[in-house]
Scaffold this motif. Structure first.
Motif, PDB file in Angstrom:
ATOM      1  N   ILE A 151       1.008  -1.078  -0.226  1.00 47.93           N
ATOM      2  CA  ILE A 151      -0.109   0.016   0.060  1.00 47.93           C
ATOM      3  C   ILE A 151       0.928   1.166   0.045  1.00 47.93           C
ATOM      4  CG2 ILE A 151      -2.008  -1.096   1.139  1.00 47.93           C
ATOM      5  CD1 ILE A 151      -0.924   0.149   3.675  1.00 47.93           C
ATOM      6  N   GLY A 152       0.292   2.182  -0.341  1.00 53.30           N
ATOM      7  CA  GLY A 152       0.772   3.664  -0.369  1.00 53.30           C
ATOM      8  C   GLY A 152       0.176   4.585   0.437  1.00 53.30           C
ATOM      9  N   ILE A 153       0.928   5.518   1.213  1.00 48.32           N
ATOM     10  CA  ILE A 153       0.117   6.300   2.000  1.00 48.32           C
ATOM     11  C   ILE A 153       0.604   7.694   1.844  1.00 48.32           C
ATOM     12  CG2 ILE A 153      -0.145   6.543   4.460  1.00 48.32           C
ATOM     13  CD1 ILE A 153       0.420   3.862   5.080  1.00 48.32           C
ATOM     14  N   ASP A 154      -0.430   8.630   1.608  1.00 49.36           N
ATOM     15  CA  ASP A 154      -0.217   9.961   1.370  1.00 49.36           C
ATOM     16  C   ASP A 154      -0.637  10.883   2.537  1.00 49.36           C
ATOM     17  OD1 ASP A 154       0.663  12.412   0.202  1.00 49.36           O
ATOM     18  OD2 ASP A 154      -0.918  12.394  -1.049  1.00 49.36           O
ATOM     19  N   ALA A 155       0.270  11.398   3.366  1.00 48.94           N
ATOM     20  CA  ALA A 155      -0.359  11.803   4.540  1.00 48.94           C
ATOM     21  C   ALA A 155       0.464  13.337   4.940  1.00 48.94           C
ATOM     22  CB  ALA A 155      -0.197  11.072   5.785  1.00 48.94           C
ATOM     23  N   PRO A 156      -0.058  14.473   5.313  1.00 47.84           N
ATOM     24  CA  PRO A 156       0.851  15.427   5.753  1.00 47.84           C
ATOM     25  C   PRO A 156       1.821  15.112   6.824  1.00 47.84           C
ATOM     26  CG  PRO A 156      -1.553  15.804   6.148  1.00 47.84           C
ATOM     27  CD  PRO A 156      -1.430  14.301   5.842  1.00 47.84           C
ATOM     28  N   ARG A 157       2.841  15.913   6.704  1.00 40.58           N
ATOM     29  CA  ARG A 157       3.905  15.847   7.641  1.00 40.58           C
ATOM     30  C   ARG A 157       3.547  15.730   9.087  1.00 40.58           C
ATOM     31  NH1 ARG A 157       9.109  15.625   5.747  1.00 40.58           N
ATOM     32  NH2 ARG A 157       9.264  16.413   3.765  1.00 40.58           N
ATOM     33  N   SER A 158       2.417  16.217   9.355  1.00 41.87           N
ATOM     34  CA  SER A 158       1.894  16.488  10.830  1.00 41.87           C
ATOM     35  C   SER A 158       1.362  15.029  11.290  1.00 41.87           C
ATOM     36  CB  SER A 158       1.027  17.536  10.982  1.00 41.87           C
ATOM     37  OG  SER A 158      -0.124  17.324  10.171  1.00 41.87           O
ATOM     38  N   VAL A 159       1.079  14.268  10.241  1.00 44.12           N
ATOM     39  CA  VAL A 159       0.127  13.047  10.472  1.00 44.12           C
ATOM     40  C   VAL A 159       1.531  11.884  10.283  1.00 44.12           C
ATOM     41  CG1 VAL A 159      -1.320  11.060  10.152  1.00 44.12           C
ATOM     42  CG2 VAL A 159      -1.725  13.649   9.598  1.00 44.12           C
ATOM     43  N   ARG A 160       1.655  11.266  11.927  1.00 46.64           N
ATOM     44  CA  ARG A 160       2.728  10.121  11.811  1.00 46.64           C
ATOM     45  C   ARG A 160       1.986   8.896  11.404  1.00 46.64           C
ATOM     46  NH1 ARG A 160       6.207  11.340  17.388  1.00 46.64           N
ATOM     47  NH2 ARG A 160       6.587  13.421  16.942  1.00 46.64           N
ATOM     48  N   VAL A 161       2.889   8.285  10.618  1.00 48.34           N
ATOM     49  CA  VAL A 161       2.493   6.661  10.116  1.00 48.34           C
ATOM     50  C   VAL A 161       3.560   5.767  10.567  1.00 48.34           C
ATOM     51  CG1 VAL A 161       1.693   5.594   8.134  1.00 48.34           C
ATOM     52  CG2 VAL A 161       1.411   7.889   8.086  1.00 48.34           C
ATOM     53  N   HIS A 162       3.071   4.742  11.199  1.00 47.55           N
ATOM     54  CA  HIS A 162       3.820   3.687  11.781  1.00 47.55           C
ATOM     55  C   HIS A 162       3.368   2.316  11.686  1.00 47.55           C
ATOM     56  CE1 HIS A 162       6.623   6.832  13.872  1.00 47.55           C
ATOM     57  NE2 HIS A 162       5.385   7.305  14.306  1.00 47.55           N
ATOM     58  N   ARG A 163       4.273   1.327  11.420  1.00 49.68           N
ATOM     59  CA  ARG A 163       3.786   0.003  11.398  1.00 49.68           C
ATOM     60  C   ARG A 163       3.306  -0.472  12.839  1.00 49.68           C
ATOM     61  NH1 ARG A 163       8.793  -1.914   8.357  1.00 49.68           N
ATOM     62  NH2 ARG A 163       8.970  -2.950  10.399  1.00 49.68           N
ATOM     63  N   ALA A 164       2.258  -1.140  12.943  1.00 49.30           N
ATOM     64  CA  ALA A 164       1.878  -1.413  14.365  1.00 49.30           C
ATOM     65  C   ALA A 164       2.607  -2.174  15.116  1.00 49.30           C
ATOM     66  CB  ALA A 164       0.588  -2.174  14.316  1.00 49.30           C
ATOM     67  N   GLU A 165       3.670  -3.313  14.355  1.00 54.80           N
ATOM     68  CA  GLU A 165       4.493  -4.048  15.186  1.00 54.80           C
ATOM     69  C   GLU A 165       5.809  -3.250  15.876  1.00 54.80           C
ATOM     70  OE1 GLU A 165       5.788  -4.714  10.850  1.00 54.80           O
ATOM     71  OE2 GLU A 165       3.967  -4.425  12.004  1.00 54.80           O
ATOM     72  N   LEU A 166       6.161  -2.107  14.932  1.00 53.61           N
ATOM     73  CA  LEU A 166       7.155  -1.174  15.595  1.00 53.61           C
ATOM     74  C   LEU A 166       6.504  -0.271  16.741  1.00 53.61           C
ATOM     75  CD1 LEU A 166       8.825   0.034  12.434  1.00 53.61           C
ATOM     76  CD2 LEU A 166       9.573  -1.768  13.850  1.00 53.61           C
ATOM     77  N   LEU A 167       5.282   0.006  16.879  1.00 55.19           N
ATOM     78  CA  LEU A 167       4.814   0.809  17.864  1.00 55.19           C
ATOM     79  C   LEU A 167       4.849  -0.158  19.188  1.00 55.19           C
ATOM     80  CD1 LEU A 167       1.861   2.934  16.239  1.00 55.19           C
ATOM     81  CD2 LEU A 167       4.120   3.525  17.346  1.00 55.19           C
ATOM     82  N   GLU A 168       4.235  -1.305  19.197  1.00 55.26           N
ATOM     83  CA  GLU A 168       4.436  -2.459  20.123  1.00 55.26           C
ATOM     84  C   GLU A 168       5.601  -2.508  20.462  1.00 55.26           C
ATOM     85  OE1 GLU A 168       2.459  -5.822  18.394  1.00 55.26           O
ATOM     86  OE2 GLU A 168       0.649  -4.814  18.243  1.00 55.26           O
ATOM     87  N   GLN A 169       6.698  -2.883  19.726  1.00 60.05           N
ATOM     88  CA  GLN A 169       7.940  -3.023  20.124  1.00 60.05           C
ATOM     89  C   GLN A 169       8.641  -1.749  20.852  1.00 60.05           C
ATOM     90  OE1 GLN A 169      10.782  -3.472  16.926  1.00 60.05           O
ATOM     91  NE2 GLN A 169      12.492  -4.300  18.554  1.00 60.05           N
ATOM     92  N   LEU A 170       8.382  -0.636  20.511  1.00 62.42           N
ATOM     93  CA  LEU A 170       8.703   0.696  21.117  1.00 62.42           C
ATOM     94  C   LEU A 170       8.070   0.722  22.570  1.00 62.42           C
ATOM     95  CD1 LEU A 170      10.294   3.511  20.974  1.00 62.42           C
ATOM     96  CD2 LEU A 170       8.287   4.324  20.053  1.00 62.42           C
ATOM     97  N   ALA A 171       6.780   0.298  22.618  1.00 67.08           N
ATOM     98  CA  ALA A 171       6.065   0.350  23.999  1.00 67.08           C
ATOM     99  C   ALA A 171       6.806  -0.712  24.898  1.00 67.08           C
ATOM    100  CB  ALA A 171       4.499   0.093  23.742  1.00 67.08           C
ATOM    101  N   GLU A 172       7.308  -1.627  24.444  1.00 66.58           N
ATOM    102  CA  GLU A 172       7.764  -2.681  25.257  1.00 66.58           C
ATOM    103  C   GLU A 172       9.208  -2.070  25.828  1.00 66.58           C
ATOM    104  OE1 GLU A 172       9.527  -7.027  24.323  1.00 66.58           O
ATOM    105  OE2 GLU A 172       7.440  -6.826  23.820  1.00 66.58           O
ATOM    106  N   THR A 173      10.096  -1.455  24.770  1.00 68.73           N
ATOM    107  CA  THR A 173      11.016  -1.219  25.146  1.00 68.73           C
ATOM    108  C   THR A 173      10.993  -0.032  26.278  1.00 68.73           C
ATOM    109  OG1 THR A 173      12.319  -1.768  23.001  1.00 68.73           O
ATOM    110  CG2 THR A 173      13.445  -0.223  24.209  1.00 68.73           C
ATOM    111  N   ASN A 174      10.303   0.964  25.914  1.00 67.66           N
ATOM    112  CA  ASN A 174       9.998   2.000  26.945  1.00 67.66           C
ATOM    113  C   ASN A 174       9.826   1.373  28.332  1.00 67.66           C
ATOM    114  OD1 ASN A 174      10.572   3.969  25.158  1.00 67.66           O
ATOM    115  ND2 ASN A 174       8.787   4.199  24.773  1.00 67.66           N
ATOM    116  N   THR A 175       8.595   0.316  28.545  1.00 67.42           N
ATOM    117  CA  THR A 175       8.364  -0.160  29.704  1.00 67.42           C
ATOM    118  C   THR A 175       9.662  -0.668  30.536  1.00 67.42           C
ATOM    119  OG1 THR A 175       6.244  -0.501  28.879  1.00 67.42           O
ATOM    120  CG2 THR A 175       6.840  -1.707  30.897  1.00 67.42           C
ATOM    121  N   GLU A 176      10.544  -1.487  29.536  1.00 71.14           N
ATOM    122  CA  GLU A 176      11.641  -2.022  30.155  1.00 71.14           C
ATOM    123  C   GLU A 176      12.577  -1.081  30.410  1.00 71.14           C
ATOM    124  OE1 GLU A 176      13.239  -4.604  27.160  1.00 71.14           O
ATOM    125  OE2 GLU A 176      11.369  -6.082  27.140  1.00 71.14           O
TER     126      GLU A 176
END
Length: 80
Positions: free
Chosen positions: A35-60
């Motif tokens: 898929i292609g995603i066209d969004a303004p710079r103010s809208v953050r677009v992330h893959r869900a698995e990366l957000l989950e990994q980041l949340a886990e890392t922050n918790t640790e």
């Protein structure tokens, strides 16, 4: 959850004009969809698995081990 069917080249538009995000199906190969995603710079677009990994890392990082806490406590006592 809204579920839509789209073909290659078709898009979905999310949001109002100022914050509009357009998602376009680019390619389908078996069970993989590009898929292609066209969004303004103010809208953050992330893959869900990366957000989950980041949340886990922050918790640790915010939950130090008992050894680390004990070591810091001892170092503070030694400074007195």
């Amino acid at each position: 959850m809204l579920v839509l069917s789209r073909r290659i080249g078709e898009s979905i538009v999310v949001g109002a004009s100022a914050e509009r995000v357009t998602i376009t199906v680019l390619e389908v190969r078996g069970d993989v969809v590009r898929i292609g995603i066209d969004a303004p710079r103010s809208v953050r677009v992330h893959r869900a698995e990366l957000l989950e990994q980041l949340a886990e890392t922050n918790t640790e990082a915010a939950s130090p081990s008992k050894d680390a806490v004990d070591s810091l406590t001892q170092a503070l006592r030694d400074r007195r």
